[in-house]
Scaffold this active site. Structure first.
Site, short mmCIF file in Angstrom:
data_model
loop_
_atom_site.label_atom_id
_atom_site.label_comp_id
_atom_site.label_asym_id
_atom_site.label_seq_id
_atom_site.Cartn_x
_atom_site.Cartn_y
_atom_site.Cartn_z
N GLU A 92 0.97 -1.15 -0.11
CA GLU A 92 0.13 -0.21 -0.19
C GLU A 92 0.80 1.19 -0.04
O GLU A 92 2.01 1.04 0.55
CB GLU A 92 -0.95 0.07 1.09
CG GLU A 92 -1.82 -1.04 1.31
CD GLU A 92 -2.61 -1.13 2.93
OE1 GLU A 92 -2.51 -0.18 3.63
OE2 GLU A 92 -3.12 -2.33 3.04
N LYS A 108 2.05 4.81 1.45
CA LYS A 108 2.09 5.22 2.58
C LYS A 108 1.98 6.60 2.73
O LYS A 108 2.77 7.43 2.39
CB LYS A 108 3.45 4.90 3.39
CG LYS A 108 3.67 5.37 5.01
CD LYS A 108 4.87 4.85 5.68
CE LYS A 108 5.01 5.25 7.08
NZ LYS A 108 4.66 6.88 7.57
N ASP A 138 1.29 10.35 3.71
CA ASP A 138 1.73 11.39 4.45
C ASP A 138 0.74 12.24 5.19
O ASP A 138 0.49 13.35 4.63
CB ASP A 138 2.92 12.02 3.95
CG ASP A 138 3.98 12.66 4.75
OD1 ASP A 138 4.00 12.21 5.92
OD2 ASP A 138 5.01 13.27 4.74
N TYR A 186 -7.26 2.36 5.40
CA TYR A 186 -6.50 1.20 5.09
C TYR A 186 -6.58 0.12 6.10
O TYR A 186 -5.74 -0.66 6.03
CB TYR A 186 -5.02 1.55 4.76
CG TYR A 186 -4.55 2.69 5.98
CD1 TYR A 186 -4.27 2.40 7.21
CD2 TYR A 186 -4.17 4.17 5.30
CE1 TYR A 186 -3.79 3.22 7.81
CE2 TYR A 186 -3.82 4.74 6.47
CZ TYR A 186 -3.48 4.51 7.63
OH TYR A 186 -3.33 5.41 8.61
N LYS A 189 10.49 3.51 3.86
CA LYS A 189 10.49 4.85 3.49
C LYS A 189 11.49 5.25 2.21
O LYS A 189 12.38 4.65 2.09
CB LYS A 189 10.98 5.76 4.83
CG LYS A 189 10.18 5.39 6.09
CD LYS A 189 9.10 6.29 6.24
CE LYS A 189 9.27 7.72 6.40
NZ LYS A 189 8.99 8.00 7.93
N CYS A 247 23.18 47.90 0.17
CA CYS A 247 22.04 46.92 0.96
C CYS A 247 20.76 47.12 0.64
O CYS A 247 20.30 48.31 0.00
CB CYS A 247 22.17 47.55 2.38
SG CYS A 247 20.72 46.81 3.41
N CYS A 301 18.63 49.48 3.32
CA CYS A 301 18.82 50.91 3.84
C CYS A 301 19.68 51.41 2.53
O CYS A 301 20.08 52.90 2.62
CB CYS A 301 19.48 50.88 5.08
SG CYS A 301 20.98 50.40 5.17
N CYS A 332 26.16 44.59 5.47
CA CYS A 332 25.52 45.98 5.44
C CYS A 332 26.13 46.71 6.74
O CYS A 332 25.74 46.16 7.84
CB CYS A 332 24.27 46.13 5.70
SG CYS A 332 23.50 47.71 6.00
N CYS A 368 20.21 49.43 10.61
CA CYS A 368 19.36 49.10 9.33
C CYS A 368 18.41 48.52 9.71
O CYS A 368 18.31 47.63 10.69
CB CYS A 368 20.41 48.03 8.27
SG CYS A 368 19.56 47.41 7.18
#
Ligand code: IVH
Length: 666
Positions: A109, A111, A113, A218, A306, A400, A403, A418, A423
């Protein structure tokens, strides 16, 4: 036909329409017809409150608000499955079954999530839905389950039955919900699983209704009661009852067929409309399942394979720059949204200019993305063969982005900074750092919520965090923060007031002071006030504190803005003294009495006792009835014999090594 009969008839028509649409994906009513019947039913129900039916199709849109979750005890515990990651482990599983004298047939089947759920029906009518909880007791989430259209409110037979499966959020629903949330400036739902879990744990069922949740069923916990002796027949039976059972489920006869199934769905995984994280392999024969039985946590007749971390392709549409707490500039990949391992990825850090140049990324490239450590999205590299010539070269910025100050790059370093201390971009980063795990450890005050609180004007500076309790009602209003999580957040904030000095010191974000230096300074000076009076020269006498760090500390405490922050924190009752190291916690050690006897090859006795101590355990020298554990090394004395006589738990060197190793003490 009287009105009650018509209510019943409409309920049936609408229930069936839901079944055809959401379970069979084969509607026979048009949307207009469905709406017409639904409205007729609504108006009849409004006139006949005496026929109130919680399972009515009119209730699918939610609207029921509960005060708190009731507990539901599972008649049969809800177990989880042991994870395996390799072909060898699947072969070992098969061998274990064959060794038990069973010639197996399996069901493979997907799996899913999502979040597991247990549904109960009485005489074919939906009664309740419960979360797994601790496996023994779950929470009643019936009000939310009723909003999931693929969960039938009437089964096709009048049976009383409990079935189990997964509630999940389809990928499409996550993307849609996040587009909406982004527009509204709300924190994004991280991934399908968390979103499903968050949705079913809402007190107001309108939220779950909006999230378009779905189910795959399931598991039938009591198959023998229904004269079913194959798991696959149980799946077919549940399907016949009108429940949504995954068509991918397949009977397989041997390892090769299991591997073929895994391979097939490994390939199809990205194109499925919902997230899967592996394949579940179950023994088909239910009598043989019983024969194999269970451990305390898992059935012995099933495993969950998995999938390894996946890589997906998407487009790098832009590279944008963010400014961190220290002024550091980080380039970030803006990606066409893709779902990878359950979450939507739209951004990924590109670290610095050099990193981008090394990978040879161009804007407009098709890039491959994976999740580093299964959590952080990472750009693996460009797909050169997919280039069209339209791609643009990457160019590092020189000012930056917030600023406009000209950026600096120090000799021999890769990062741009910066240099502007004020800032604005630095503010939220400072706040996020203050609340972070190794600093004040305020649970629930992560990046996104801090950004929200800053934007809403609730928290502009560090001390404002401690005034958030005055905005409780506003916080509850923010979707996603619910009253319980706001309560928990406020409790976490209050608790943080008691932290020992090193956490505060690290949290203040003085340039170059990491958590280790913070601990060193806290241990030495004991109070923030004492530290603030030290000169650069005095500080430099401490091993590990160089001139730059010493300068940063003195400069920090001389800055009037910082003085104000510290005064406010003091005024709001935040502890500013060193309390000694926090006790670590581990159930095998904390609160238990130990005796060490004999020689342990990998560690001296003093060190072992110190570690036990640091977890709140007690080490003593003589064995008595109060001793919980005796650690026995090489050439033990009579203490080991006495321990055995008294039936006291004994740890040999191997066991001690494995426990200390798990705790990261070795
Ligand atoms: S069977 C007693 N089948 O995975 C066996 N579980 O890691 C009960 N899950 O808690 C579980 N898809 O939430 C089973 N096809 C599937 C599943 C599945 C997802 C989840 C479930 C379970 C967890 C175990």
């Amino acid at each position: 036909m009287n009105e009650l009969e018509r209510i019943k008839e409409l309920t049936k028509i609408l229930d069936n329409a839901n079944y055809e649409y959401y379970v069979l994906a084969n509607p026979t009513l048009t949307d207009q017809e469905f709406d017409k019947y639904l409205r007729e039913l609504e108006s009849l129900e409004a006139r006949h409150s005496e026929y109130d039916n919680p399972n009515s199709p009119t209730k699918r849109v939610g609207g029921m608000v509960i005060e708190k979750f009731q507990k539901i005890k599972h008649q049969i515990p809800m177990l989880s499955l042991p994870d395996v990651f390799s072909e060898e482990e699947i072969i070992a599983f098969d061998k274990r079954i064959r060794d038990a004298g069973i010639t197996p047939e399996y069901v493979c089947e997907l799996k899913i999530d999502g979040v597991s759920v247990s549904l109960r029906y009485e005489n074919g009518i939906f009664k309740s839905g419960a979360t797994r909880g601790d496996g023994i007791t779950g929470e009643d989430i019936s009000h939310n389950v009723r909003t999931i259209r693929s969960v039938p409110m009437h089964l096709k037979e009048d049976v009383s039955i409990e079935v189990r499966g997964e509630i999940y959020m389809p990928k499409e629903s996550l993307i849609k919900a996040n587009l909406e949330r982004e527009k509204e400036g709300l924190p994004l739902l991280q991934n399908c699983r968390n979103a499903a879990a968050g949705s079913i744990r809402q007190l107001d069922s309108k939220v779950a209704a909006k999230r378009n949740l779905d189910t795959w069923i399931y598991h039938l916990p009591n198959p023998l009661d229904y004269n079913i002796d194959k798991h696959y027949d149980a799946l077919k039976y549940m399907e016949k009852l009108g429940l949504k059972v995954n068509p991918a489920n397949r009977i397989v006869k041997n390892i090769d067929e299991i591997l073929a199934f895994i391979h097939e769905y490994g390939e199809k995984r990205n194109s499925l409309p919902y997230d899967i994280d592996g394949v579940v392999i179950k023994l088909n024969d239910l009598h043989m399942q019983e024969k194999l039985g269970y451990t305390s946590k898992y059935p012995k007749w099933a495993i969950a394979y998995k999938f390894p971390a996946e890589e997906v392709l998407t487009k790098l549409t832009d590279i944008i720059f963010t400014v961190g707490r220290t002024g550091r500039i980080t380039p970030n990949a803006v990606l066409e949204p893709v779902i990878i391992m359950g979450s939507t990825v739209k951004r990924a850090t590109l670290h610095n200019e050099e990193y981008i140049l090394e990978k040879g990324l161009k804007i407009g490239d098709t890039v491959s993305i994976r999740k580093a450590g299964d959590v952080i999205p990472e750009v693996v590299g460009p797909k050169i063969e997919r280039r069209t010539g339209e791609e643009q070269e990457f160019k590092m910025i020189s000012t930056c982005p917030i600023c406009g100050t000209v950026l600096q790059k120090k000799e021999g370093q890769v990062d741009h900074y910066c240099p502007n201390e004020s800032c604005p971009a630095r503010h939220t980063e400072t706040l996020i750092h203050f609340a972070s795990r190794h600093a004040m450890n305020i649970d629930g005050l992560g990046e996104q919520i801090m950004q929200d609180l800053f934007n809403l004007g609730f928290v502009k500076k560090i001390p404002d965090i401690y005034l958030l309790k005055n905005h409780k009602e506003d916080l509850i209003e923010l979707e996603g923060y619910g009253s319980k999580s706001v309560d928990n957040l406020l409790i976490a904030i209050e608790n943080s007031k008691e932290n020992s000095l090193e956490r505060l010191l690290f949290g203040l974000g003085i340039g170059g002071i990491g958590d280790k230096t913070a601990l060193l300074l806290a241990r030495k000076y004991k109070t923030l006030e004492e530290l603030s009076t030290k000169t650069k020269e005095e500080l430099e006498t401490i091993k590990d504190i160089g001139p730059i760090l010493a300068y940063n500390i003195v400069a920090y405490f001389n800055d009037p803005n910082n003085k104000e922050i510290i005064n406010k924190l003091m005024e709001y009752g935040i502890n500013q003294t060193y309390k000694g190291e926090e006790l670590k916690n581990n159930e095998l050690i904390s609160g238990r009495r130990f005796v060490v006897t004999g020689t342990i090859s990998f560690m001296g006795r003093d060190e072992i006792e110190r570690i036990i101590d640091s977890y709140g355990g007690h080490a003593s020298s003589s064995v008595s009835a109060k001793t919980n554990v005796v650690i026995v090394g090489d050439n033990p004395g009579s203490k080991a014999t006495k321990a055995k006589d008294l039936g006291i738990e004994i740890w040999d060197e191997e066991k001690l090594y494995s426990i200390f190793n798990d705790l990261g003490e070795i």
